[in-house]
Design an enzyme around this catalytic site. Structure first.
Site, PDB file in Angstrom:
ATOM      1  N   GLY A 107      30.655 -33.686 105.131  1.00 17.46           N
ATOM      2  CA  GLY A 107      31.380 -33.370 106.962  1.00 17.46           C
ATOM      3  C   GLY A 107      33.538 -33.475 105.508  1.00 17.46           C
ATOM      4  CB  THR A 111      31.209 -25.526 103.109  1.00 23.93           C
ATOM      5  OG1 THR A 111      30.008 -26.745 103.049  1.00 23.93           O
ATOM      6  CG2 THR A 111      30.156 -23.987 103.405  1.00 23.93           C
ATOM      7  CG  ASN A 156      29.916 -31.076 108.287  1.00 24.71           C
ATOM      8  OD1 ASN A 156      30.320 -30.018 109.547  1.00 24.71           O
ATOM      9  ND2 ASN A 156      29.893 -30.529 107.266  1.00 24.71           N
ATOM     10  CB  SER A 159      26.073 -30.787 107.621  1.00 17.52           C
ATOM     11  OG  SER A 159      25.695 -31.758 106.323  1.00 17.52           O
TER      12      SER A 159
END
Ligand SMILES: Nc1ncnc2c1ncn2[C@@H]1O[C@H](COP(=O)(O)OP(=O)(O)O)[C@@H](O)[C@H]1O
Ligand SMILES: [Mg+2]
Length: 1045
Positions: A107, A111, A156, A159
């Site tokens: 989180g 990414t 998240n 995630s």
């Protein structure tokens, strides 16, 4: 770091290398301050720290891309684009393979960061149809991998449940050619179990929400998530995440990457199989042997699975409920208990899914891999879980933290190596600096004989009773003295007790902190066993994709060798990864999660502090500061600070290094603070740099003032000069103009003066030639000539002598006007005299009579104008010729003036009687016409006066003096046809005789004296009176009316 002004804001330094003092608190404080200012990126040298803003910030626009493109790394605000740009340029221009290592907890934005890097590289690399296709494929791998590899967790919503390393490959021009993706450690346990509030992998929800009814039917699925045990019954849909739309996006992405429709169908079928496996229910039944065995309780789902994959349901049922055991040369089929059956089923689901995921990655690789064998440059992007410390840490955390430990090691080695290399390059003496080297921890885990992983493998492979306790005991024995290893037992041995360390646990002092691992599940997870019957059953299926996922199921290839353990596999893939990374130039992005609630702009210092610790940021700074905190090429350094020394400011003509030396010598920093390399200046502590910067700022302010001052002065001066020039021009023109006018005036005056003077001179010169009265003479002469000419002209041009012609030529000159008039009068008088002189005496008398008549009657009596036609004849009776009037002629003799017949008005009746009237020079005689005998003879001196009317009648009253002889008879009233002549002659004769003027009354009313008294006579105009004469009417005794016409 290399300097720039934005970096040097002491309150929120953009580069933590410059942090002073360097403590955890100040570091977190700086991050917090920057975060508050929405500066989510901060540097440690060329490491970027990114704090997740949990909101979209306007810093990723195409304009930003342009801003960071090809700019100097430190010249702009810290940004992920800066590091991406730096890496890309270093790759393209310096031919150095790059890797971008993104770490951070779940989180924290890893990414997102990796996507930002990729999109930046895609944006700045060249464009072209082929290149764009490659870029598109590379970018589109994300939605596919995210669908299968991402899930909602408590931390998240999206995630990544796998580690990802992607090599993007470029040609020599920096155009992307393709890539290779490696995946690590998919969290497959999520398939069968997940924490409440989390979800399974996105793909399942996407499939159920987004697939068409036909597709669902083809996959034998129901749209209802609740139907599937592997999915969460509640909360299957996520706010802000549209599963159906994502499903379509994922399908599009697969098409772009190059998946064939068959491949997509097969992929989804296998996915469906995993989902349906969760619904296969087992129940216990008792066998003939009396042993409890499991069987499929509801065969429907199983049958559908088998239909999907083309397998005999019996075969799958057998594989799920029993197990073939080879003992020596025999094979024995043993039935499984229900838990064993479920264990097998879940293991199968997990294996299918994780192998499917591996296949997916390979399939994408097949599409994006570089076909040609041109020389390539590589940029690797690593998006992997960060360090994890939970309440309860298991095998996964152990593996993950091991990976992070390795990454830290790389970081330390690379940074130090680089630092060291730089010092060597620059010829500066390397003074070793204290920093923590974590290779001892790496060794603790990965050592091939005494490492924890090796021991775990040993336990897994060891025949006999194997469980976590034996494993832990072994660890305790072997690592009892290791500094970074701890367990209850080793503690006890060392007589230390820590209540937070429970039994069945060991603790490792990682570089980022202490982590306590629970050994439960270590063996099983490490083994990662799938019963051979199941793999063989899968291999037996007709479904090509599924079959290819289980090559070990081929009975031909049966080997007794156990498959490699998870730990071993991971260790070798980490080793490969490390090798890969070592060969590249590393770039770090450290992601930090500012709060646990995914809220925008909330910064929880404790949470960040924890992450700062296990990301080893402080350690990072220390390593970066191992030698000198600041370095910069001489050129830019001199350029930036040269104003601090009078010798180097404003221009330094000699070398940059020499200049820098002179400059710094003047500033008197302690010698140990500075080091002069071959090309760079090194400054040891940030404080010195800040000092330098502060002085620069002060100096810059001074210089700015100076420039302003000079500029203002210059501006005023030029303006003044301009105004002055204009003023001079204007006054020059004005003076010129004024002078010209004056000159013209003077010239005019001079001319006049000259004229006078010349006249005067000429006159003076010529005076001697003339007599003094010459001009008068001349003038007189001229006048005389003119007069002469005039008179001669006049004589030649005299007007006719007729008295009635009064014309006279005009004067030719004005001065002759009076003369001319005079002459005109004279001429006229002369003309009249001449006319008069030639008249006869009778004519003259007649004219005189006429003149007299005019004087008496003109404009007084209306009869007068009529009388002008009649000539005055005097004797109307012809006294001489007519013998009848013999006697009368005798009376008159030669003295006759006028003889005429008149009528006498009877004073009593008013009637008239004819009479003859004779006027002589002495008498007026009235005679009877028949007898021609004088009746009344009046002496002229007896006449008192005469009265006539105003009208055109012949009436007249002859007033007589009373005292005369005839006077007693009273006044006579007569009517004459020649009244004007009669009265005129009477007047003339009277005047000639008596020498007095005869009183003549022209009136309408007068009184006469009659013998019987006075009678007043009134003249009345009346039509009754004919032309014959007036009519007299007696009115009473003393009034008479005379009617005239
Ligand atoms: N730079 C960023 N700007 C805005 N939001 C971000 C950013 N980075 C992360 N986020 C938010 O945080 C969430 C988690 O990020 P993600 O990259 O998935 O974390 P990780 O991969 O580290 O688990 C994202 O879904 C996004 O909402
Ligand atoms: Mg992620």
């Amino acid at each position: 770091m290399e300097g720039s002004s934005s970096m040097l804001d002491a309150e929120a330094v953009a580069d933590l290398v410059l942090l002073d003092p360097l403590t955890e608190e100040s570091l977190v404080q700086t991050l917090q301050e920057r975060f508050r200012r929405r500066d989510i990126y901060t540097y440690i040298g060329n490491v970027v720290i990114s704090v997740n803003p949990y909101q979209s910030l306007p810093i990723y626009t195409p304009e930003k891309v342009e801003e960071y493109r090809n700019c100097s790394f430190f010249a702009v605000k810290p940004h992920i684009y800066a590091i991406a740009d730096d890496a890309y340029r270093s790759l393209r221009d310096r031919d150095r393979d790059q890797c971008i290592l993104i770490t951070g907890e779940s989180g924290a934005g890893k990414t997102e960061a990796s996507k930002l890097v990729m999109s930046y590289v895609a944006a700045v690399s060249s464009k072209g149809e082929e290149v764009n296709k490659v870029k598109e494929q590379l970018l589109q791998s994300n939605p596919v991998l995210e669908a299968f590899g991402n899930a909602k967790t408590v931390r998240n919503d999206n995630s990544s449940r796998f580690g990802k390393y992607m090599d993007i490959e470029f040609d020599f021009k920096g155009e992307p050619l393709g890539g290779v993706i490696s995946n690590y450690l998919l969290e497959k346990s999520r398939i069968v179990r997940h924490v409440k509030g989390e979800r399974n992998f996105h793909i399942f929800y996407q499939l159920l929400a987004g697939a068409s009814p036909q597709l669902l039917q083809q996959l034998k699925l129901r749209q209802d998530c609740g139907h599937y045990r592997y999915l969460d019954r509640e909360g299957s849909s996520l706010p802000g995440m549209d599963d159906a739309a994502n499903f379509h996006a994922m399908q599009d992405a697969m098409r772009i990457i190059g998946f064939s429709p068959t491949e997509v169908t097969e992929l989804l079928q296998v996915t469906a199989v995993v989902l349906k496996l969760g619904n296969v229910q087992l129940s216990s039944s008792f066998q003939a042997s009396g042993m409890e065995a499991c069987s499929i309780s509801e065969p429907q789902e199983l049958r559908e699975i088998c239909e999907l994959i083309g397998l005999d349901p019996g075969r799958l049922e057998r594989a799920l409920c029993s197990r073939t055991v080879k003992a020596r040369d025999e094979t024995v089929l043993t039935t499984l208990t229900v838990p064993q059956g479920y264990y097998g089923r879940d293991a199968l689901a997990k294996n299918i899914y994780s192998r499917l995921f591996d296949w997916l990655v390979q399939r994408i690789n097949a599409s994006i891999q570089v076909k040609s064998d041109k020389q390539r440059k590589v940029m690797g992007v690593l998006d992997i879980y960060g360090f994890e410390i939970f309440q309860d840490n298991g095998f996964e955390q152990f593996i993950i933290n091991y990976c992070n430990e390795k990454l830290q090691q790389i970081f330390i080695l690379m940074t130090l190596k680089e630092e060291q290399e730089e010092y060597v390059r620059e010829g500066i003496q390397w003074t070793p600096v204290e920093f923590f080297d974590n290779s001892i921890i790496c060794n603790l885990i990965e050592n091939s004989t005494t490492g924890i992983l090796a021991m775990l493998d040993e336990e897994c492979l060891r025949p006999g009773v194997v469980n976590e306790d034996t494993f832990l005991t072994k660890l305790n024995q072997l690592l009892a003295t290791h500094k970074h290893y701890e367990s209850k037992e080793t503690q006890n041995a060392r007589r230390v007790t820590d209540a937070s360390l429970p039994p069945r646990c060991f603790r490792i002092h990682h570089y980022a902190g202490k982590v306590t691992y629970n050994v439960t599940g270590f063996i099983e997870k490490n083994n990662d066993l799938l019963f051979r019957d199941l793999s063989q059953a899968m291999w037996a299926a007709q479904h090509a994709l599924l079959r290819s996922l289980f090559p070990e199921g081929d009975p031909q290839k049966v080997s007794l060798k156990l498959p490699p353990t998870a730990g071993f596999q991971f260790k070798s893939s980490v080793a490969m990864l490390m090798k890969n990374l070592y060969s590249k130039n590393p770039n770090y992005i450290r992601c930090i999660k500012p709060n646990d609630t995914k809220s925008a702009m909330v910064f929880t210092p404790e949470l960040v502090l924890a992450q700062v610790r296990y990301l080893g940021l402080l350690e990072n700074v220390r390593v970066r500061r191992a030698g000198y905190a600041f370095r910069q090429l001489y050129g830019p350094f001199l350029q930036r600070y040269k104003m601090l020394n009078a010798q180097t400011w404003p221009r330094w003509d000699r070398g940059d290094r020499e200049g820098t030396e002179v400059l710094l010598a003047g500033l008197q920093f302690p010698a140990e603070e500075l080091a002069f390399g071959h090309t760079k200046i090194f400054i040891r502590s940030p404080r010195t740099l800040f000092d330098l910067e502060r002085r620069r700022q002060e100096r810059v302010a001074e210089l700015a003032t100076l420039i302003q001052k000079m500029f203002r002065g210059w501006r005023c001066r030029t303006q003044y000069q301009l105004m002055r020039k204009s003023q001079i021009l204007i006054s020059a023109w004005f003076r010129g103009h004024r002078q010209k006018n004056r000159y013209k005036q003077m010239k005019r005056s001079a001319l006049i003066l000259q004229a006078y003077a010349r006249g005067w001179k000429a006159r003076k010169t010529y005076r001697k030639y003339f007599r003094s009265s010459a001009s008068t003479c001349l003038a007189n002469f001229i006048y005389q000539r003119l007069v002469q000419k005039y008179l001669v002209g006049l004589a030649k041009n005299l007007p006719p002598l007729s008295v009635t012609d009064r014309t006279w030529p005009p004067a030719p000159y004005r001065f002759l006007d009076n003369t001319n008039q005079e002459l005109k009068n004279i001429f006229y008088h002369w003309k009249c005299k001449k006319y008069r002189d030639q008249l006869s005496a009778s004519r003259r008398a007649q004219l005189q009579a006429r003149l007299c008549a005019s004087e008496l009657f003109k404009d007084k009596k209306t009869l007068y104008p009529k009388s002008l036609q009649q000539p005055f004849r005097g004797d109307y009776l012809g006294l001489k010729q007519n013998p009848k009037y013999q006697k009368l002629h005798a009376v008159a003799k030669d003295k006759l003036v006028m003889a005429d017949s008149v009528r006498k008005v009877n004073r009593a009746s008013g009637k008239t009687v004819p009479r003859l009237l004779l006027l002589t020079t002495e008498h007026l005689v009235l005679a009877d016409p028949k007898a021609a005998q004088p009746k009344n003879v009046l002496s002229l001196s007896d006449i008192r006066g005469v009265s006539v009317t105003r009208f055109s009648d012949g009436f007249l009253a002859l007033h007589l003096k009373e005292i005369s002889t005839v006077g007693a008879k009273g006044d006579f009233l007569l009517v004459s046809d020649h009244l004007i002549e009669l009265v005129t002659r009477l007047y003339q004769t009277f005047e000639a005789t008596t020498g007095q003027a005869l009183p003549l009354h022209i009136t309408d009313r007068f009184s006469t004296r009659f013998p019987k008294g006075d009678v007043s006579i009134t003249v009345v105009e009346s039509p009754k009176a004919s032309t014959n004469g007036p009519v007299c009417k007696k009115k009473g005794s003393n009034k008479m009316e005379v009617l005239v016409y």
